[in-house]
Design an enzyme around this catalytic site. Structure first.
Site, PDB file in Angstrom:
ATOM      1  N   LYS A 152       0.857  -1.191   0.000  1.00  0.00           N
ATOM      2  CA  LYS A 152       0.000   0.000   0.000  1.00  0.00           C
ATOM      3  C   LYS A 152       0.889   1.235   0.000  1.00  0.00           C
ATOM      4  O   LYS A 152       1.813   1.352   0.803  1.00  0.00           O
ATOM      5  CB  LYS A 152      -0.907  -0.017   1.229  1.00  0.00           C
ATOM      6  CG  LYS A 152      -1.800   1.225   1.364  1.00  0.00           C
ATOM      7  CD  LYS A 152      -2.637   1.165   2.637  1.00  0.00           C
ATOM      8  CE  LYS A 152      -3.376   2.472   2.897  1.00  0.00           C
ATOM      9  NZ  LYS A 152      -4.137   2.458   4.163  1.00  0.00           N
TER      10      LYS A 152
ATOM     11  N   ASP B  77      -2.704  10.229   3.881  1.00  0.00           N
ATOM     12  CA  ASP B  77      -4.126   9.883   3.914  1.00  0.00           C
ATOM     13  C   ASP B  77      -4.869  10.826   4.835  1.00  0.00           C
ATOM     14  O   ASP B  77      -4.794  10.721   6.053  1.00  0.00           O
ATOM     15  CB  ASP B  77      -4.306   8.434   4.400  1.00  0.00           C
ATOM     16  CG  ASP B  77      -5.775   8.053   4.520  1.00  0.00           C
ATOM     17  OD1 ASP B  77      -6.616   8.706   3.863  1.00  0.00           O
ATOM     18  OD2 ASP B  77      -6.072   7.104   5.269  1.00  0.00           O
TER      19      ASP B  77
ATOM     20  N   LYS C 222     -10.303  12.389   8.646  1.00  0.00           N
ATOM     21  CA  LYS C 222      -9.912  11.898   9.968  1.00  0.00           C
ATOM     22  C   LYS C 222     -10.009  13.050  10.973  1.00  0.00           C
ATOM     23  O   LYS C 222      -9.327  14.064  10.833  1.00  0.00           O
ATOM     24  CB  LYS C 222      -8.474  11.366   9.932  1.00  0.00           C
ATOM     25  CG  LYS C 222      -8.291  10.160   9.026  1.00  0.00           C
ATOM     26  CD  LYS C 222      -6.829   9.734   8.968  1.00  0.00           C
ATOM     27  CE  LYS C 222      -6.621   8.598   7.988  1.00  0.00           C
ATOM     28  NZ  LYS C 222      -7.226   7.331   8.463  1.00  0.00           N
TER      29      LYS C 222
ATOM     30  N   ASP D  52       1.202   5.849   6.096  1.00  0.00           N
ATOM     31  CA  ASP D  52       0.231   5.012   5.387  1.00  0.00           C
ATOM     32  C   ASP D  52       0.820   4.390   4.121  1.00  0.00           C
ATOM     33  O   ASP D  52       0.137   3.660   3.416  1.00  0.00           O
ATOM     34  CB  ASP D  52      -1.027   5.817   5.050  1.00  0.00           C
ATOM     35  CG  ASP D  52      -2.291   4.978   5.141  1.00  0.00           C
ATOM     36  OD1 ASP D  52      -2.240   3.911   5.779  1.00  0.00           O
ATOM     37  OD2 ASP D  52      -3.322   5.377   4.577  1.00  0.00           O
TER      38      ASP D  52
ATOM     39  N   ASP E 265     -12.404   6.982   3.657  1.00  0.00           N
ATOM     40  CA  ASP E 265     -11.236   6.692   4.492  1.00  0.00           C
ATOM     41  C   ASP E 265     -10.894   5.205   4.500  1.00  0.00           C
ATOM     42  O   ASP E 265      -9.962   4.782   5.184  1.00  0.00           O
ATOM     43  CB  ASP E 265     -11.463   7.191   5.927  1.00  0.00           C
ATOM     44  CG  ASP E 265     -10.174   7.273   6.720  1.00  0.00           C
ATOM     45  OD1 ASP E 265      -9.096   7.358   6.091  1.00  0.00           O
ATOM     46  OD2 ASP E 265     -10.219   7.232   7.960  1.00  0.00           O
TER      47      ASP E 265
ATOM     48  N   GLU F  57      -9.641   3.773   1.896  1.00  0.00           N
ATOM     49  CA  GLU F  57      -9.103   3.986   0.547  1.00  0.00           C
ATOM     50  C   GLU F  57      -7.985   3.025   0.165  1.00  0.00           C
ATOM     51  O   GLU F  57      -7.787   2.724  -1.009  1.00  0.00           O
ATOM     52  CB  GLU F  57      -8.602   5.435   0.421  1.00  0.00           C
ATOM     53  CG  GLU F  57      -7.187   5.707   0.931  1.00  0.00           C
ATOM     54  CD  GLU F  57      -6.984   5.369   2.397  1.00  0.00           C
ATOM     55  OE1 GLU F  57      -5.869   4.940   2.749  1.00  0.00           O
ATOM     56  OE2 GLU F  57      -7.927   5.510   3.200  1.00  0.00           O
TER      57      GLU F  57
ATOM     58  N   ARG G 121      -7.601  -0.124   0.482  1.00  0.00           N
ATOM     59  CA  ARG G 121      -8.066  -1.350  -0.186  1.00  0.00           C
ATOM     60  C   ARG G 121      -8.479  -1.079  -1.629  1.00  0.00           C
ATOM     61  O   ARG G 121      -8.402  -1.975  -2.476  1.00  0.00           O
ATOM     62  CB  ARG G 121      -9.218  -1.962   0.612  1.00  0.00           C
ATOM     63  CG  ARG G 121     -10.472  -1.119   0.700  1.00  0.00           C
ATOM     64  CD  ARG G 121     -11.396  -1.555   1.818  1.00  0.00           C
ATOM     65  NE  ARG G 121     -10.863  -1.242   3.135  1.00  0.00           N
ATOM     66  CZ  ARG G 121     -11.443  -1.549   4.286  1.00  0.00           C
ATOM     67  NH1 ARG G 121     -12.603  -2.184   4.292  1.00  0.00           N
ATOM     68  NH2 ARG G 121     -10.899  -1.219   5.440  1.00  0.00           N
TER      69      ARG G 121
END
Length: 579
Positions: A348, A353, A360, A373, A433, A435, A437
């Site tokens: 990933k 993010d 968030k 992230d 959020d 995202e 995946r």
């Protein structure tokens, strides 16, 4: 050295220096010893080619005018010596002791032969000090004595607990030695275990490697973003009492190579989002390919090329950011011999993010840490660096990262939007959020299309996994017992902690959509499991696949720094597939 042919394609209408690398393809030509590099860059972009990997590089100034200092990672000379420990000369002689090793006779002298010998040389001061300080060999205990007039200026005892039987314990032992060396400003250290009599030769090799790795990694500090920093003093480490010879030397070299890759991975994660953009992450990947061009090729796809491949899920996440996405694909092929296994590592790569429109917010959201992230991509690229150095035969490995940012803008993905992945499956985005995946979906499809027989993806995917397993253990999800056994064996050899989690198929009910093939997130319960089930939808059934959620161990909250988690396990797994 291979000659380099460069082709530059650009649509600039004025003399503007390009800023983002959007396509970078290395191809080894069959007709000549030449490395072909193709760039295609967009208007108002800039690229500076060449340079060293992140651990030694100076990235261009960005938002805030921040540049990491050009600090070379100190090289520690690792060597194995077979000498009388009491005669070793240097700054610190560090002795690893178990609680059993600290057993004393009626006269309060050590029963362990090595400790008894050292204590005799010191006139009984070692046994006396251990009693006074209540040092019993428990984990985390250490005792350092100044011993002027002897070969070693200091002697340190480091507790290993009741027993030390795995790589994790010996790597921690190495880190404890590094801490003692820092405190003493030691430039050279000797390391020995009080008891090795019943240890097999193979175990000695693995123990020496784990100790060496822990010492190197424990010595390293990422000071690139500090205005004033001290350089580590430690220059050499002697591993004592493990024998000598080419096998041990090779094992120590392996530890050195993998440790340098872990440092590279740490620096990627530590770099803030205003420095490490998707473009810069792609640059770091291409530097790996150019550094090890005898075994690596690299392909970096821009947004248009990803659109041609119908990567709607990935591009939906990237749509809001001014920093364009970069899809990274490195391919390792050994310099000679047949290919017996085709593997893929997918990471990933969210360089930041924000959460998107589901931003968030609130305590515990950790938005200020969302530079990490991209920890999965750091593990994958760190592994690539190590593989480039180790060059395992008989195995082809694909390293894949869908790099982008998850931001907020008028062009961004909205809750309720439906995106279409490159295998044609549609996804209703009920949470922007969730995202990671979405990016991994297209990356996994791409990996399958490369002909990979086994795929491992790593991602800082869910807070649910951190709640379940805490900050030190990664969650493993796979339908393949064979792959699980392989990876857990590699993790045990590397000293990284994994725990297998269930892929409960009945939980997929919560991921069904009324208007698309699926939603991208279910309820709060079993969140790590439903995330893994989501990824499973994008992997060919014939491919053995594993998902590793590293949201907990990617970051050391106490030290406020990255850990480089996953790199050592991945390299060991690839090595185990090598002929």
């Amino acid at each position: 050295m291979a000659a380099i042919a460069v082709s530059l394609a650009t649509s600039l209408t004025s003399a503007v220096v390009p800023s983002s690398l959007t396509s970078f393809v290395f191809n080894k030509l069959n007709s000549a010893p030449c490395l072909r590099i193709t760039f295609s860059v967009s208007r108002f972009s800039s690229y500076r080619g060449g340079g060293k990997l992140m651990a030694h590089s100076l990235v261009r100034a960005t938002l805030g005018l921040t540049q990491p200092a050009n600090i070379d990672v100190p090289k520690i000379a690792l060597s194995a010596k077979e000498i009388d420990v009491a005669e070793w000369k240097g700054d610190i002689l560090a002795v690893g002791v178990t609680e059993k090793d600290m057993t004393k006779d009626d006269s309060k002298r050590f029963e362990n032969s090595l400790l008894k010998n050292l204590d005799a040389k010191l006139g009984g001061h070692l046994s006396e000090a251990s009693s006074e300080e209540d040092f019993t060999g428990k984990p985390g205990q250490s005792l350092v004595l100044r011993v002027p007039g002897h070969g070693a200026k200091r002697i340190g005892l480091v507790g290993l607990g009741k027993s030390a039987t795995n790589a994790y314990a010996f790597r921690n032992f190495g880190e404890a030695i590094a801490a003692a060396a820092k405190n003493a400003q030691a430039s050279n250290v000797g390391i020995v275990l009080a008891s090795t009599e019943s240890t097999s030769n193979e175990s000695k090799l693995n123990i020496a490697s784990a100790i060496a790795s822990g010492t190197v990694l424990g010595t390293y500090e990422d000071n690139r973003y500090k205005s004033d920093s001290k350089k580590p003093v430690l220059k050499s480490v002697d591993i004592l009492g493990f024998g000598t010879g080419p096998e041990l030397d090779k094992k120590l070299k392996y530890a050195e190579d993998v440790s340098s890759a872990v440092i590279f991975g740490k620096e990627l994660v530590n770099s803030p989002a205003n420095v490490l953009t998707p473009a810069v992450l792609a640059e770091e990947a291409t530097k790996i390919a150019s550094t090890y061009s005898d075994v690596f090729s690299a392909t970096i796809l821009n947004a248009e090329q990803c659109k041609e491949l119908k990567m709607g899920s990935y591009l939906g996440v990237a749509a809001a950011s001014d920093n364009p996405p970069h899809f990274i694909h490195l391919c390792y092929k050994p310099p000679s011999g047949p290919i017996k296994a085709k593997l893929a590592l997918v990471g990933k790569g969210l360089t930041f993010d924000s959460g998107g429109y589901n931003i968030k917010t609130g305590p515990g959201c950790s938005i200020e840490l969302m530079k990490f992230d991209m920890g999965g991509s750091a593990a994958v690229l760190g592994a690539a660096k190590a593989i480039g150095q180790v060059k395992p035969p008989g195995v082809e490995v694909h390293f894949i990262v869908a790099a982008c940012e998850n931001m907020i803008s008028g062009t961004g993905m909205r809750p309720g939007d439906i995106v279409t992945a490159s295998n044609g499956k549609t996804i209703e985005v009920n949470n922007t959020d969730a995202e990671g995946r979405l990016t991994l979906a297209d990356a996994l499809i791409y990996a399958c299309n490369q002909g990979a027989e086994k795929i491992i993806d790593l991602a800082t995917l869910t807070g649910a996994c951190v709640v379940a397993l805490g900050p030190s253990i990664a969650g493993v999800f796979t339908p393949s017992d064979e792959l699980a056994n392989e990876v857990f064996s590699a993790a045990e050899a590397s000293g990284e902690k994994l725990w297998r989690m269930p892929l409960e198929e009945s939980y997929w009910e919560s991921m069904k959509s009324g208007v698309a093939d699926m939603v991208n997130t279910g309820g709060r319960q079993g969140g790590a499991i439903t995330a893994a089930l989501f990824l499973k939808q994008f992997v060919d059934e014939k491919v053995q696949w594993m998902h590793i959620d590293i949201a907990g161990p990617v970051w050391n909250e106490k030290k406020r720094t990255a850990t480089g988690f996953g790199i050592q396990t991945l390299v060991e797994w690839v090595r185990q597939h090598s002929s």
